[in-house]
Design a protein around this motif. Sequence first.
Motif, PDB file in Angstrom:
ATOM      1  N   PRO A  61     -36.045 -27.368  43.785  1.00 58.58           N
ATOM      2  CA  PRO A  61     -36.105 -28.695  43.401  1.00 58.58           C
ATOM      3  C   PRO A  61     -37.459 -29.174  43.857  1.00 58.58           C
ATOM      4  CG  PRO A  61     -35.494 -27.942  45.189  1.00 58.58           C
ATOM      5  CD  PRO A  61     -35.864 -26.611  44.378  1.00 58.58           C
ATOM      6  N   GLU A  62     -38.633 -28.746  43.966  1.00 51.76           N
ATOM      7  CA  GLU A  62     -39.822 -29.722  43.878  1.00 51.76           C
ATOM      8  C   GLU A  62     -40.819 -28.919  42.339  1.00 51.76           C
ATOM      9  OE1 GLU A  62     -41.171 -30.800  46.849  1.00 51.76           O
ATOM     10  OE2 GLU A  62     -38.933 -30.570  47.706  1.00 51.76           O
ATOM     11  N   PHE A  63     -39.907 -28.694  41.792  1.00 49.33           N
ATOM     12  CA  PHE A  63     -41.120 -27.743  40.772  1.00 49.33           C
ATOM     13  C   PHE A  63     -40.651 -29.420  39.659  1.00 49.33           C
ATOM     14  CE2 PHE A  63     -40.971 -22.998  39.623  1.00 49.33           C
ATOM     15  CZ  PHE A  63     -41.630 -23.482  41.464  1.00 49.33           C
ATOM     16  N   GLN A  64     -41.248 -29.678  38.617  1.00 53.82           N
ATOM     17  CA  GLN A  64     -41.171 -30.587  37.766  1.00 53.82           C
ATOM     18  C   GLN A  64     -40.846 -29.445  36.206  1.00 53.82           C
ATOM     19  OE1 GLN A  64     -43.131 -34.770  35.773  1.00 53.82           O
ATOM     20  NE2 GLN A  64     -44.698 -32.453  35.915  1.00 53.82           N
ATOM     21  N   PHE A  65     -39.650 -29.421  35.685  1.00 52.17           N
ATOM     22  CA  PHE A  65     -39.323 -28.789  34.386  1.00 52.17           C
ATOM     23  C   PHE A  65     -39.825 -30.182  33.327  1.00 52.17           C
ATOM     24  CE2 PHE A  65     -37.808 -25.810  37.428  1.00 52.17           C
ATOM     25  CZ  PHE A  65     -38.208 -24.678  37.026  1.00 52.17           C
ATOM     26  N   LEU A  66     -40.385 -29.402  32.357  1.00 50.96           N
ATOM     27  CA  LEU A  66     -40.633 -30.303  31.370  1.00 50.96           C
ATOM     28  C   LEU A  66     -40.857 -29.114  29.725  1.00 50.96           C
ATOM     29  CD1 LEU A  66     -44.032 -32.204  31.748  1.00 50.96           C
ATOM     30  CD2 LEU A  66     -41.455 -32.877  32.319  1.00 50.96           C
ATOM     31  N   THR A  67     -39.839 -30.261  29.037  1.00 51.36           N
ATOM     32  CA  THR A  67     -39.926 -29.281  27.363  1.00 51.36           C
ATOM     33  C   THR A  67     -40.690 -29.889  26.820  1.00 51.36           C
ATOM     34  OG1 THR A  67     -38.285 -30.937  26.889  1.00 51.36           O
ATOM     35  CG2 THR A  67     -37.344 -29.119  28.102  1.00 51.36           C
ATOM     36  N   ILE A  68     -41.488 -28.749  25.733  1.00 50.77           N
ATOM     37  CA  ILE A  68     -41.902 -29.076  24.078  1.00 50.77           C
ATOM     38  C   ILE A  68     -40.867 -28.609  23.326  1.00 50.77           C
ATOM     39  CG2 ILE A  68     -44.582 -28.701  25.154  1.00 50.77           C
ATOM     40  CD1 ILE A  68     -44.288 -26.135  24.338  1.00 50.77           C
ATOM     41  N   PRO A  69     -41.149 -29.248  22.035  1.00 47.81           N
ATOM     42  CA  PRO A  69     -40.324 -28.473  21.103  1.00 47.81           C
ATOM     43  C   PRO A  69     -40.371 -27.244  20.470  1.00 47.81           C
ATOM     44  CG  PRO A  69     -41.778 -30.661  20.548  1.00 47.81           C
ATOM     45  CD  PRO A  69     -42.303 -29.841  21.453  1.00 47.81           C
TER      46      PRO A  69
END
Length: 491
Positions: A61-69
């Motif tokens: 829950p403390e992580f920030q999950f982001l994406t790239i294409p």
Amino acid sequence: MSQAEPQVPHVVFLAIPGLGHIKPMLKLAELLSHASFQVTFINMQHIHDRLLSTDLLALYPEFQFLTIPDVVPRDRPRSGTMSLGDFLLATGPVIKPALRQLLISLRKKKGRWQPATCIIEDGILSSSVIDVAEEFQVPVFAFRPSSACCIWTYFHVPKLVEEGDVPVVQDKDMDKPVTCIPGLENVVRRQDLPGNFRIERAHDPGLEFFINDQTLVMPRAFALIINTFDGLEGPMISKLGAVFNKIYTVGPLHGLSNACTKDLTTSASSNSILWKEDRGCISWLDSQPSRSVVFVSFGSVIGLTRDKMLEFGHGLVNSGYPFLWVIRPDSITGEPDPSLILGELKAMIEDNKGLMVSWAPQEEVLAHPAVGVFLTHSGWNSTLESVYAGVPMICWPAIGDQQINSRFVSDVWKIGLDMKDTCDRSTIEKMVRSLMEDKREEIMKSVNEIKKLAHETVKEGGSSFSNLEKLIDDIWSMSHFARKERSDRRH
């Protein structure tokens, strides 16, 4: 103190889309988060979707999950359609603009998230990531989830080509010793070179890009992080010390995570990153005699033809020992209806002391007292997990670093047998019996010695534990330096 000034380090992780890469990076991210670091973990979109489907993201829950294409278009099947070389050639045009935009957005983001202190990137992505990071003056750590012996080999590809050892042509001079890699002169044969050297021509575009734009670029990073430990690969780590300014050996990361994390829920559950585990296999293991079971798993990528599957099945049955075999739904290749083969295998296995599951909690299985042998593809995570659990291996490598890992398992560390480039039932039966009976006492001496080293290295005062502390201290220093530098510029 203004909002723009970092209060704690913010580490950005970027992994390539593969379980063998994502899992150890998540372990490292977890360890840094326990040091109060902010963590942003970037995945390609299809991997992020898989993580959402397994509810893994909820464990962090403390992580920030982001994406790239995605590099591979979403409408194109992923399994077996793109070589490593082709994948690397396709990454730059996707990763560079996406990472650039992410770093800009992190600088502008309000709230608790700070600008990026550093990036820990999969070393295979070095060219694309380092180019962008240098624009933003963000330090980069190259993380390699492979063995030090494999990394050292990659740095000698030009010499291997010059000597005629690369490309490795199947069935041609495979036993010829490779003599141009310092430290490996009496160890490696052509057939032990990494699987991506098995190409048709030396000037393969994918191989050239992998070497010139990835491996040889890695030393531009601030440091190298390797999931290995000094007691296992000390000589190779020393050789790499001539190439990199700084090296942190922090493996086995799953052991370090277990040693440093009081709450083991995340650690145990992170085995099921991309597939749901069948935990019924643990109850089945509970019913088996001590050290009697052969655990069989070829990882998350490798596929086998029907004929090879049947050879393994018959070899295991003929050995007479109970076995637990992980067969993923996509494990069967070259068949219009794999479910028919799966049904055939399941009937054979369950009639003969075996259990078939689609995925298993591997760390837990290897640590189970019923498991006596691990028949493995020799992926580095699996190798380290077997080393840490003290289970001897039968190695059947297929791709990447697996070929050289299996050679070290059998001929350097002497903790298993190497079955590369062979797949027949009589050899499989013979090797299982050998590790369960004839050679067991001899091999278990080496297995137990290296297991002891693996457990000592992750304890307080051990080399991997100390290297993790150094890594944490160095990232803290970067954060403080960045804060001071911005303050000095304002005044």
